[in-house]
Design a protein around this motif. Structure first.
Motif, PDB file in Angstrom:
ATOM      1  N   LEU A  24       0.839  -1.203   0.000  1.00 32.88           N
ATOM      2  CA  LEU A  24       0.000   0.000   0.000  1.00 32.88           C
ATOM      3  C   LEU A  24       0.878   1.258   0.000  1.00 32.88           C
ATOM      4  CD1 LEU A  24      -2.785   1.284   0.034  1.00 32.88           C
ATOM      5  CD2 LEU A  24      -2.809   1.070   2.529  1.00 32.88           C
ATOM      6  N   ARG A  28       0.976   4.020  -3.004  1.00 33.83           N
ATOM      7  CA  ARG A  28       0.747   5.439  -2.714  1.00 33.83           C
ATOM      8  C   ARG A  28       1.909   6.290  -3.227  1.00 33.83           C
ATOM      9  NH1 ARG A  28      -1.852   4.758   3.415  1.00 33.83           N
ATOM     10  NH2 ARG A  28      -4.023   4.717   2.708  1.00 33.83           N
ATOM     11  N   LEU A 157       0.592  -7.303  -5.153  1.00 36.38           N
ATOM     12  CA  LEU A 157      -0.256  -6.588  -4.192  1.00 36.38           C
ATOM     13  C   LEU A 157      -0.296  -5.092  -4.499  1.00 36.38           C
ATOM     14  CD1 LEU A 157       0.697  -8.291  -0.784  1.00 36.38           C
ATOM     15  CD2 LEU A 157      -1.027  -8.987  -2.457  1.00 36.38           C
ATOM     16  N   VAL A 160      -2.874  -4.500  -7.001  1.00 35.58           N
ATOM     17  CA  VAL A 160      -4.224  -4.598  -6.426  1.00 35.58           C
ATOM     18  C   VAL A 160      -4.616  -3.242  -5.814  1.00 35.58           C
ATOM     19  CG1 VAL A 160      -5.640  -5.691  -4.635  1.00 35.58           C
ATOM     20  CG2 VAL A 160      -4.083  -7.091  -6.015  1.00 35.58           C
ATOM     21  N   CYS A 161      -3.660  -2.594  -5.171  1.00 35.67           N
ATOM     22  CA  CYS A 161      -3.950  -1.296  -4.525  1.00 35.67           C
ATOM     23  C   CYS A 161      -4.418  -0.258  -5.540  1.00 35.67           C
ATOM     24  CB  CYS A 161      -2.724  -0.778  -3.780  1.00 35.67           C
ATOM     25  SG  CYS A 161      -2.250  -1.783  -2.363  1.00 35.67           S
ATOM     26  N   GLU A 163      -6.381  -0.612  -7.802  1.00 40.78           N
ATOM     27  CA  GLU A 163      -7.820  -0.783  -8.050  1.00 40.78           C
ATOM     28  C   GLU A 163      -8.653  -0.129  -6.956  1.00 40.78           C
ATOM     29  OE1 GLU A 163      -8.227  -5.023  -8.395  1.00 40.78           O
ATOM     30  OE2 GLU A 163      -6.703  -5.125  -9.980  1.00 40.78           O
ATOM     31  N   HIS A 164      -7.972   0.497  -5.988  1.00 40.35           N
ATOM     32  CA  HIS A 164      -8.668   1.165  -4.876  1.00 40.35           C
ATOM     33  C   HIS A 164      -8.224   2.622  -4.796  1.00 40.35           C
ATOM     34  CE1 HIS A 164     -10.138  -2.728  -3.173  1.00 40.35           C
ATOM     35  NE2 HIS A 164      -9.074  -3.162  -3.825  1.00 40.35           N
ATOM     36  N   PRO A 165      -8.616   3.416  -5.795  1.00 40.87           N
ATOM     37  CA  PRO A 165      -8.097   4.789  -5.882  1.00 40.87           C
ATOM     38  C   PRO A 165      -8.391   5.631  -4.643  1.00 40.87           C
ATOM     39  CG  PRO A 165      -9.928   4.430  -7.412  1.00 40.87           C
ATOM     40  CD  PRO A 165      -9.528   3.089  -6.907  1.00 40.87           C
ATOM     41  N   GLY A 166      -9.495   5.322  -3.954  1.00 41.19           N
ATOM     42  CA  GLY A 166      -9.828   6.119  -2.768  1.00 41.19           C
ATOM     43  C   GLY A 166      -8.820   5.957  -1.645  1.00 41.19           C
ATOM     44  N   LEU A 167      -8.006   4.881  -1.720  1.00 41.96           N
ATOM     45  CA  LEU A 167      -7.049   4.630  -0.634  1.00 41.96           C
ATOM     46  C   LEU A 167      -5.628   5.037  -1.003  1.00 41.96           C
ATOM     47  CD1 LEU A 167      -8.351   1.131   0.528  1.00 41.96           C
ATOM     48  CD2 LEU A 167      -8.833   3.372   1.515  1.00 41.96           C
TER      49      LEU A 167
ATOM     50  N   GLU B  17     -14.605   2.848  -6.524  1.00 40.43           N
ATOM     51  CA  GLU B  17     -14.316   2.846  -5.090  1.00 40.43           C
ATOM     52  C   GLU B  17     -13.519   4.074  -4.688  1.00 40.43           C
ATOM     53  OE1 GLU B  17     -13.655  -0.804  -3.095  1.00 40.43           O
ATOM     54  OE2 GLU B  17     -13.566  -1.913  -4.968  1.00 40.43           O
ATOM     55  N   SER B  18     -13.674   5.138  -5.444  1.00 39.28           N
ATOM     56  CA  SER B  18     -12.864   6.304  -5.137  1.00 39.28           C
ATOM     57  C   SER B  18     -13.240   6.911  -3.785  1.00 39.28           C
ATOM     58  CB  SER B  18     -12.994   7.353  -6.232  1.00 39.28           C
ATOM     59  OG  SER B  18     -14.338   7.743  -6.357  1.00 39.28           O
ATOM     60  N   GLU B  19     -14.391   6.548  -3.281  1.00 42.27           N
ATOM     61  CA  GLU B  19     -14.790   7.079  -1.978  1.00 42.27           C
ATOM     62  C   GLU B  19     -14.356   6.154  -0.841  1.00 42.27           C
ATOM     63  OE1 GLU B  19     -16.049  10.134  -1.707  1.00 42.27           O
ATOM     64  OE2 GLU B  19     -15.681  10.130  -3.862  1.00 42.27           O
ATOM     65  N   GLU B  20     -13.699   5.058  -1.207  1.00 40.35           N
ATOM     66  CA  GLU B  20     -13.299   4.074  -0.201  1.00 40.35           C
ATOM     67  C   GLU B  20     -12.307   4.708   0.774  1.00 40.35           C
ATOM     68  OE1 GLU B  20     -11.552   0.771  -2.119  1.00 40.35           O
ATOM     69  OE2 GLU B  20     -11.423  -0.464  -0.318  1.00 40.35           O
ATOM     70  N   THR B  21     -12.519   4.484   2.061  1.00 42.03           N
ATOM     71  CA  THR B  21     -11.628   5.098   3.047  1.00 42.03           C
ATOM     72  C   THR B  21     -11.063   4.090   4.045  1.00 42.03           C
ATOM     73  OG1 THR B  21     -13.548   5.612   4.392  1.00 42.03           O
ATOM     74  CG2 THR B  21     -12.708   7.380   2.953  1.00 42.03           C
ATOM     75  N   LEU B  26      -8.673  -3.435   3.010  1.00 40.73           N
ATOM     76  CA  LEU B  26      -7.781  -3.749   1.888  1.00 40.73           C
ATOM     77  C   LEU B  26      -6.530  -4.471   2.382  1.00 40.73           C
ATOM     78  CD1 LEU B  26      -6.788  -3.567  -1.054  1.00 40.73           C
ATOM     79  CD2 LEU B  26      -5.905  -1.279  -0.535  1.00 40.73           C
ATOM     80  N   LEU B  27      -5.940  -3.971   3.471  1.00 40.36           N
ATOM     81  CA  LEU B  27      -4.721  -4.595   3.995  1.00 40.36           C
ATOM     82  C   LEU B  27      -4.975  -6.048   4.380  1.00 40.36           C
ATOM     83  CD1 LEU B  27      -3.317  -1.630   6.133  1.00 40.36           C
ATOM     84  CD2 LEU B  27      -2.330  -2.563   4.035  1.00 40.36           C
ATOM     85  N   LEU B  30      -5.153  -8.021   1.181  1.00 41.80           N
ATOM     86  CA  LEU B  30      -3.821  -8.177   0.594  1.00 41.80           C
ATOM     87  C   LEU B  30      -3.033  -9.259   1.323  1.00 41.80           C
ATOM     88  CD1 LEU B  30      -2.705  -4.442   0.069  1.00 41.80           C
ATOM     89  CD2 LEU B  30      -3.574  -6.013  -1.671  1.00 41.80           C
TER      90      LEU B  30
END
Lengths: 239, 222
Positions: A24, A28, A157, A160-161, A163-167, B17-21, B26-27, B30
């Motif tokens: 992650l 980032r 991994l 995979v991250c 695919e989660h643009p909000g994070l 999922e751009s609003e995902e917080t 996720l961790l 993973l």
């Protein structure tokens, strides 16, 4: 523990959590424009494998990411000039490899986030931002695919991250008035060049700045110092 | 859709999922994924070694016999497999324990590789070096996850013609390497994942090295 028994998974709950956190952080940093610099003075092919993994993904459609193997005779000098604040530094090396120990020590002054893959005795806690370690004393580990597995997983991994643009935006940890990271309590700096009249040009995670070094006397290029409120307060000697 | 339906239908669009917080979820995912892939990697390594146990033992004995006659090992591969080929060559030439033997990766010298790629074509980057270096007592190991790489196939054919011991590490269905008459030994890792295949190639190479070392103990080089 030896690695003589193939077919046993080496990724336990702890190491998998370490890999997840590292991935992650990696995603980032790439999201923010980082380049990944890779060192492996003992096993250069591992540095090249990480680089080709990120630059030319084996899975079609995955983004190409900037990663470069640093394999010149002095990898610390190479990392120093290559890295910019926000970049990533990954080492595949034992805990005592001198160039990697030195690069990891200086990385906070360069403003880079560090990852360290290896086996055998561990580096001290905090020696890198992420320590991904195979706890085996078998010297043959680097040739058995264990390290390859670790950086393959790191690559998988990381993607995979994405695919989660909000994070992908780092949470703002620095809103606290007493934040040690941002407060000027003693930042690591590396001397770029000594100036006149007790001043020196110093590189910190924020960039270059002129620092008052009268407390230390003479300083030389590449000295590591602690900077507090515009002045150098300590010189850090090599271990 | 009417604007007021956006909230109630968001579940239909799981990729937005751009609003995902919640990073913790996720961790956790993973970490579970890492453990699953590592288990699969270990299973594949175990089954590959079991399938080729006798064949690897035979090849290791033949390699040792050649090393004792001052034979050299050349390793070949493209991309990630070129780095695995380099790691394998280092395992033979400067092992952490045991007897070192002469071994190098034919992808290692960028002057040679780019000269050949530019002047005579990429498919000949390894074959031309085999012509230059090889003696009949030498050994070549080619790593290709597809089993189809043209530059490796050309080198294998040349190596066989010159009397070298030829060994291939392949993946997927084995490709051209699995049916190549010019390969004395071919080990196919049965997987569709290039990553998992490479991890098993490394283990195959390590086992081959171990067998070779056993045969070289207390033997004098002639």
């Amino acid at each position: 523990m030896t690695i003589a028994a193939p077919g046993e998974s080496v990724i336990d709950a702890h190491l998998s959590a370490d890999l997840a956190a590292a991935a992650l952080d990696l995603a980032r940093s790439f999201h923010d424009g980082a380049t990944l610099w890779v060192l492996s003075p003992q096993w250069e092919p591992h540095a090249h494998h990480v680089a080709v993994e990120f630059v030319h993904p084996v899975i079609m459609g995955k983004r190409a990411l900037p990663a470069v193997a640093l394999v010149e005779p002095d990898p610390v000098a190479q990392a120093r000039v290559a890295s910019q604040p926000g970049d990533l530094l990954l080492a595949v090396a034992s805990a005592t490899q001198p160039a990697v120990v030195e690069a990891m020590r200086r990385a906070p002054a360069w403003g880079v986030l560090t990852l360290w893959i290896g086996s055998g005795p561990r580096p001290p806690a905090g020696a890198a931002n992420h320590i991904l370690w195979i706890d085996s004393d078998d010297p043959m580990v680097p040739a058995t695919g264990r390290f390859v597995l670790l950086y393959h997983l790191l690559w998988e991994l990381t993607h995979v991250c994405f695919e989660h643009p909000g994070l992908l935006n780092r949470p703002d940890d620095c809103t606290d008035a007493a934040c040690v990271t941002c407060g000027d309590e003693g930042r690591l700096g590396e001397v770029v060049s000594a100036g006149t009249q007790g001043s020196a040009l110093v590189r910190t995670s924020k960039g270059e700045e002129w620092v008052d070094v009268t407390l230390l006397g003479d300083v030389a290029a590449d000295d590591l110092i602690l900077v507090h409120a515009g002045a150098a307060i300590t010189r850090l000697e090599a271990n | 859709m009417p604007e007021n339906e956006t909230d109630t239908t968001a579940f239909l669009y799981p990729f937005i999922e751009s609003e995902e917080t919640d990073a913790q979820r996720l961790l956790d995912d993973l970490a579970a994924s890492a453990r699953g892939k590592a288990s699969e990697s270990a299973r594949l390594q175990r089954e590959t070694l079991e399938e080729y146990a006798e064949a690897v033992a035979a090849a290791g004995a033949e390699m040792a016999e050649r090393f004792l006659r001052r034979g050299r090992l050349y390793t070949l591969g493209n991309g990630g497999s070129s780095t695995d080929a380099a790691t394998l060559a280092s395992l033979f030439s400067r092992p952490a324990r045991g007897r070192p033997v002469a071994a190098w990766s034919l992808a290692a010298d960028e002057a040679v590789v780019t000269a050949l790629g530019n002047d005579v074509g990429f498919e000949l980057i390894f074959k031309r070096q085999i012509i230059a270096h090889a003696r009949d007592r030498d050994v070549v190991i080619a790593l290709s996850t597809s089993g189809n790489s043209e530059d490796l196939m050309a080198a294998i054919t040349e190596a066989k013609r010159r009397g070298l011991l030829t060994i291939g590490f392949a993946g997927h269905g084995g490709g051209r390497m699995a049916v190549a008459e010019d390969l004395d030994h071919c080990y196919t890792v049965h997987s569709q994942s290039i990553h998992r295949i490479q991890e098993s190639h490394a283990m195959l190479g390590y086992r081959l090295w171990s067998v070779t070392q056993q045969h070289m103990t207390r033997q004098a080089v002639s």
